[in-house]
Design a protein around this motif. Structure first.
Motif, short mmCIF file in Angstrom:
data_model
loop_
_atom_site.label_atom_id
_atom_site.label_comp_id
_atom_site.label_asym_id
_atom_site.label_seq_id
_atom_site.Cartn_x
_atom_site.Cartn_y
_atom_site.Cartn_z
N VAL B 119 -8.43 14.85 11.24
CA VAL B 119 -8.62 15.53 10.14
C VAL B 119 -9.27 14.58 9.10
CG1 VAL B 119 -6.63 17.04 10.48
CG2 VAL B 119 -6.39 14.77 9.11
N GLN B 120 -9.84 15.19 8.25
CA GLN B 120 -10.54 14.60 7.16
C GLN B 120 -9.68 13.64 6.44
OE1 GLN B 120 -12.22 16.67 3.71
NE2 GLN B 120 -14.04 15.40 3.69
N SER B 121 -9.81 12.64 6.02
CA SER B 121 -8.85 11.29 5.46
C SER B 121 -9.45 10.54 4.47
CB SER B 121 -8.24 10.69 6.71
OG SER B 121 -8.98 9.69 7.16
N SER B 122 -8.97 9.72 3.93
CA SER B 122 -9.31 8.70 3.19
C SER B 122 -8.66 7.35 3.41
CB SER B 122 -8.99 8.83 1.60
OG SER B 122 -9.41 7.78 0.77
N GLN B 123 -9.28 6.34 3.30
CA GLN B 123 -8.59 4.96 3.68
C GLN B 123 -8.18 4.22 2.36
OE1 GLN B 123 -8.23 3.83 7.04
NE2 GLN B 123 -8.97 5.46 7.99
N ALA B 124 -8.46 4.98 1.41
CA ALA B 124 -8.21 4.22 -0.05
C ALA B 124 -7.68 5.07 -1.02
CB ALA B 124 -9.50 3.51 -0.44
N ARG B 132 -0.79 0.55 -6.35
CA ARG B 132 0.50 0.18 -6.07
C ARG B 132 0.41 -0.70 -4.80
NH1 ARG B 132 4.29 1.49 -1.98
NH2 ARG B 132 6.52 1.23 -2.57
N TYR B 133 1.19 -1.94 -4.98
CA TYR B 133 0.97 -3.07 -3.93
C TYR B 133 1.94 -3.32 -2.82
CZ TYR B 133 -3.03 -4.82 -6.24
OH TYR B 133 -4.44 -4.49 -6.63
N GLY B 134 3.20 -2.21 -3.01
CA GLY B 134 4.20 -2.25 -2.08
C GLY B 134 5.05 -3.56 -2.05
N SER B 135 5.91 -3.46 -1.03
CA SER B 135 7.01 -4.55 -0.98
C SER B 135 6.49 -5.79 -0.81
CB SER B 135 7.89 -4.03 -0.10
OG SER B 135 7.35 -3.78 1.16
N ASP B 136 5.05 -6.16 -0.18
CA ASP B 136 4.70 -7.36 0.08
C ASP B 136 3.83 -7.96 -0.99
OD1 ASP B 136 2.30 -5.99 0.07
OD2 ASP B 136 1.97 -6.49 2.17
N ALA B 137 3.65 -7.20 -1.81
CA ALA B 137 2.91 -7.68 -3.34
C ALA B 137 1.40 -8.13 -2.79
CB ALA B 137 3.77 -8.42 -4.04
N PHE B 138 0.73 -7.82 -1.82
CA PHE B 138 -0.15 -8.22 -1.47
C PHE B 138 -1.37 -7.25 -1.23
CE2 PHE B 138 -3.13 -10.26 1.79
CZ PHE B 138 -3.68 -11.63 0.95
N ASN B 139 -1.02 -6.35 -0.22
CA ASN B 139 -1.92 -5.34 0.05
C ASN B 139 -1.66 -4.26 -0.46
OD1 ASN B 139 -3.17 -6.60 2.24
ND2 ASN B 139 -1.16 -6.57 3.36
N ALA B 140 -2.55 -3.29 -1.01
CA ALA B 140 -2.43 -2.06 -1.38
C ALA B 140 -1.58 -1.05 -0.67
CB ALA B 140 -3.97 -1.50 -2.04
N ARG B 141 -0.57 -0.47 -1.19
CA ARG B 141 0.06 0.55 -0.29
C ARG B 141 0.35 1.88 -1.34
NH1 ARG B 141 -1.50 -1.87 3.18
NH2 ARG B 141 -0.52 -3.42 4.65
N GLN B 142 -0.45 2.70 -1.18
CA GLN B 142 -0.43 3.73 -2.17
C GLN B 142 -0.03 5.01 -1.66
OE1 GLN B 142 -3.39 2.07 -1.19
NE2 GLN B 142 -4.67 2.04 -2.91
N THR B 143 0.41 5.25 -0.34
CA THR B 143 0.97 6.18 0.43
C THR B 143 2.15 6.03 1.23
OG1 THR B 143 -0.49 6.00 2.27
CG2 THR B 143 -1.41 7.27 0.56
N PHE B 144 2.79 6.96 1.62
CA PHE B 144 3.96 6.94 2.41
C PHE B 144 3.78 7.79 3.50
CE2 PHE B 144 5.74 5.69 -1.96
CZ PHE B 144 6.35 4.49 -1.59
N TYR B 145 4.71 7.48 4.49
CA TYR B 145 4.87 8.53 5.81
C TYR B 145 6.31 8.40 6.30
CZ TYR B 145 4.36 4.49 8.94
OH TYR B 145 4.48 3.21 9.35
N GLU B 161 5.44 2.44 4.15
CA GLU B 161 4.52 2.52 3.28
C GLU B 161 3.17 2.30 3.95
OE1 GLU B 161 5.40 -1.29 1.63
OE2 GLU B 161 6.37 -0.42 -0.27
N SER B 162 1.88 2.98 3.41
CA SER B 162 0.69 2.91 4.09
C SER B 162 -0.48 2.95 3.08
CB SER B 162 0.69 4.17 5.06
OG SER B 162 -0.56 4.15 5.79
N TYR B 163 -1.40 3.10 3.44
CA TYR B 163 -2.74 3.19 2.36
C TYR B 163 -3.79 4.35 2.55
CZ TYR B 163 -4.88 0.67 6.02
OH TYR B 163 -5.37 0.21 7.47
N PHE B 164 -3.35 4.91 3.89
CA PHE B 164 -4.46 6.06 4.25
C PHE B 164 -3.66 7.16 4.61
CE2 PHE B 164 -3.88 6.33 8.81
CZ PHE B 164 -3.30 4.92 9.01
N GLY B 165 -4.54 8.35 4.89
CA GLY B 165 -3.68 9.72 5.08
C GLY B 165 -4.62 10.56 5.08
N PRO B 166 -4.19 11.73 5.37
CA PRO B 166 -5.13 12.98 5.36
C PRO B 166 -5.39 13.37 4.03
CG PRO B 166 -2.89 13.63 6.13
CD PRO B 166 -2.89 12.32 6.04
N ILE B 167 -6.46 13.96 3.76
CA ILE B 167 -6.79 14.70 2.45
C ILE B 167 -6.22 16.23 2.56
CG2 ILE B 167 -8.66 15.40 0.92
CD1 ILE B 167 -10.26 12.94 2.09
#
Lengths: 80, 173
Positions: B119-124, B132-145, B161-167
Motif C-alpha cells: 500500500v502507499q506509505s511514507s518512510q518519513a 520524536r526520537y524515541g527511546s534511543d534518542a538517536f533515530n527519528a521514531r514518529q510512528t508505532f505499531y 516504535e517505527s518511522y514508516f507506515g501506510p498513509i
C-alpha cells in the motif's frame, strides 16, 4: 486510478455487492519525477543491468513509476 | 493554534516529508500514524491506497485511536474492514465521525493477507512542530505499531516504535 468506497461498517458479505456503494475510475495524477535513487534505479533498468521489477523492488517503488520516468526521459530526448 | 479549516471532500492524513513509497503490510500488525485535528471537524470517509504491486485479496481494518502521552490509547472509532483485490486503488469506508480539536492516531491493520500486500506509505512521518526520537534518542521514531491484532480494534497494548507506515486518509465531510 480506481476508487472503491464501502458503506458504513465496511465490507459486509450480507449486503448487496458486499456493501460497496461506489466504484469509479479516477484520472491518473501527473507523474512526479523520481529522486536521485529512483533515477539511478531507472537507469539500471533502462540499460538492462537489472529488471524493472527488481529495480522497483530495490527502492520500494512501483515499476510503473520507473517506466513513467524512463518515458519522460525519452520524451525530453526527442524534444532536444 | 488557529484552525486552518478543512475543505469538504478533501482528504487529510498524517504529516510526512519526501515522496510516497510502498510498504508491504504485515499480517495482524496495527500501524499507527499521528494526525492533529485543529478544529472540530466531521469526516465522512477513511481510506488507504493499494499500490500497483498489490496482488490477491486481503482485508484491512481501519480506524482512529485517541492519544495520550504521545501514544495511541483507546479506540476513537473502528470503521470496519475493506476487502482489497485491485492494485492502484483507493479503498474507503463511509463514516460519520466528528473529531474535536486534538491529536489522534490513524490506524490500519491487515487482517487477512493477499499475495502481495503493498500500500502507499511514507518512510518519513513526522509530528507537526516536533520530531520524536524515541527511546534511543538517536533515530527519528514518529510512528508505532502493535502486533497480533486479528479482530476489532481494542485499547492499544504493547507498542513498538517505527518511522514508516501506510498513509491513511480521512475525508472531510
Amino acid at each position: 486510478m480506481r476508487s472503491i468506497t464501502y458503506g458504513v461498517g465496511g465490507y459486509d458479505p450480507t449486503k448487496p455487492n458486499n456493501n460497496i456503494v461506489e466504484d469509479i475510475s479516477l484520472p491518473d495524477p501527473p507523474q512526479q519525477p523520481l529522486d536521485a535513487v529512483g533515477a539511478l534505479a531507472t537507469l539500471l533498468a533502462v540499460v538492462g543491468a537489472v529488471t524493472t521489477q527488481d529495480a522497483a523492488n530495490a527502492i520500494r517503488r512501483d515499476p510503473a513509476e520507473l517506466i513513467a520516468e524512463a518515458e519522460a526521459w525519452a520524451a525530453a530526448q526527442s524534444n532536444n | 493554534m488557529t484552525n486552518m479549516g478543512y475543505t469538504s471532500a478533501t482528504y487529510y492524513g498524517a504529516a510526512f516529508t519526501g515522496t510516497t513509497s510502498n510498504v508491504s503490510l504485515v499480517l495482524n500488525r496495527v500501524y499507527y500514524s499521528l494526525i492533529y485535528i485543529n478544529g472540530t471537524t466531521t469526516f465522512d470517509q477513511i481510506g488507504i491506497n493499494t499500490r500497483g504491486t498489490w496482488s490477491g485479496t486481503g482485508s484491512i481494518r481501519l480506524g482512529v485511536y485517541n492519544n495520550s502521552a504521545g501514544k495511541p490509547t483507546t479506540v476513537k472509532f473502528d470503521a470496519g474492514t475493506i476487502s482489497c483485490s485491485a492494485a492502484n486503488t483507493r479503498y474507503s469506508i463511509t463514516i460519520s465521525q466528528s473529531l474535536a480539536e486534538g491529536w489522534y492516531w490513524l490506524a490500519a491493520c491487515l487482517q487477512s493477507a493477499a499475495t502481495t500486500n503493498d500500500v502507499q506509505s511514507s518512510q518519513a512521518f513526522h509530528y507537526p512542530g516536533a520530531m520524536r526520537y524515541g527511546s534511543d534518542a538517536f533515530n527519528a521514531r514518529q510512528t508505532f505499531y502493535q502486533d497480533s491484532v486479528s479482530s476489532a480494534f481494542a485499547t492499544a497494548g504493547t507498542l513498538s516504535e517505527s518511522y514508516f507506515g501506510p498513509i491513511i486518509h480521512l475525508r472531510a465531510a
